[in-house]
Design a protein around this motif. Sequence first.
Motif, PDB file in Angstrom:
ATOM      1  N   VAL A   1      34.376  40.385  33.882  1.00  0.00           N
ATOM      2  CA  VAL A   1      35.089  40.395  32.607  1.00  0.00           C
ATOM      3  C   VAL A   1      34.268  39.561  31.653  1.00  0.00           C
TER       4      VAL A   1
ATOM      5  N   HIS B   1      38.348  43.469  29.377  1.00  0.00           N
ATOM      6  CA  HIS B   1      37.475  44.203  30.297  1.00  0.00           C
ATOM      7  C   HIS B   1      36.426  44.989  29.503  1.00  0.00           C
TER       8      HIS B   1
ATOM      9  N   ASN C   1      44.029  37.403  30.549  1.00  0.00           N
ATOM     10  CA  ASN C   1      43.338  38.671  30.320  1.00  0.00           C
ATOM     11  C   ASN C   1      43.943  39.378  29.113  1.00  0.00           C
TER      12      ASN C   1
ATOM     13  N   ASN D   1      38.972  37.815  25.949  1.00  0.00           N
ATOM     14  CA  ASN D   1      38.713  38.107  27.365  1.00  0.00           C
ATOM     15  C   ASN D   1      39.258  39.497  27.700  1.00  0.00           C
TER      16      ASN D   1
END
Length: 468
Positions: free
Chosen positions: A459, A368, A406, A366
Amino acid sequence: MIKPLRFWSTLVISVALSLSTFAQADDVKNHRPNNGPLVAKYRQTLLNRFLTYTTYNSQSSNDQDITPEQIETANKLYKEIKQFGFPTTLTEHYYIYVEVPSNVSYPTPVLGFSSHYDTTPDVAGQNIKANVILKYNGEPIVLKNGHVLDFNSDPYLQQMIGKTIITSDGTTMLSGDDKAGVSIMVTLLQTLAENPSIKHGKVQVVITPNEDVGRSADYIEETPYRPDIAYDFDGKVNGEVTVGNFNAEKVIYRVKGVNGHQSHAAENGYRNAWAPACELGAACAKEEWLPNKSTGTQGYAELHHMNMVNGQMSEAELDFRLRSFRQSEIDQWKEYAQKQANQIARKYDVQIERQVFKQYQNVAENIHPQARALANSALIRAGVTPRFQEERAGTTASMLMLKLGNGAYTIFTGQQNAHNFTEWLSEEDMFKSYWVALNMVDEAVALRQPDTPALQLPVERRLHPAEK
Ligand SMILES: [Zn+2]
């Protein structure tokens, strides 16, 4: 032989650092300056800061929540960073958060940087005396207690001839892991504070304790640290960017037989755990899962250890470690192992219980969508050749990933031979890393998001090359 200069005498020597790299042309394609002249002004500051930080004792401990040395270091760093005037927080768990507010009128992705101030408890790390070697001449470096650094042990040293490197005196580690990252972070904050003309979006920084005892993510908080695009500054050689790592889980199977006397098992129902435990261990040792030949992005499952619980023959524990770049492989293994466990439990008339512990997660799962391109451009603009790589282990970023959901890439900082008496640091690599960080700030501000609130940026799960 090199006779290393003592740290304090070196501080007053004006280091003759090569200026040739600053003269690079601006990034023509993007019409953006490469920040060369600006970062050059902070090169000596960065080195001095690093040398000062090496004198801070900050070892973490496996047995303590936080050590007094870490508390003292956290307080010093907090005091120093607060002077830059950005909102800065020192939490009850000694995490330092800094938020640099955006100075542009449009929304941009929030950029995050992390590093850790603790050092490993595994090597002597109190009262560190850094040795600065200017214009390294390529000879073996002889440290105290018979420790030697040379081209055999460290081929990368060959590229350091004529450059500045820093070692310990041999009686301790150097603590470049991760005082290099912390020095980069604090110097970046200083640069942004002293140069308000630099355009930037919101930048969040976290400096954590307890990384070297695997607990840097334990008390991380989402409110002060929730970046869209994040980088961890704790990597090694110039150009290295870690873009993927193992997912890691620990699976414990407990086989519970029945206590009693063996001689009368038929009457009292005594059940030994040994046979079912061994059978489960063997069933899960499929050849393709063994670590023996696993390389590249291939994962593995391993029976880490098996023992009888509390010396009882009726209870056994199997501790499996699962490592894979793909979570789906770990899930498949668990499904298979559970089927085996159920069958074996029925066969031997015992209970088999399972516990699963997630340890860390692949940052690539995960990340960007712009994280890689942004890093790539930031490195190239600092004159660094990017080398994106996968790590067959965990990273701090992978622990934060498990907690925050993230991913972040890990950026080189110049630290070498971490957790060692022969640990050393490349001054030039640390400087380039700081330069990269500053470039990232203006790469991120260029990612204008006119209609999208920064926190809702899409994302996407980046597919691992092997899955494509
Ligand atoms: Zn580290």
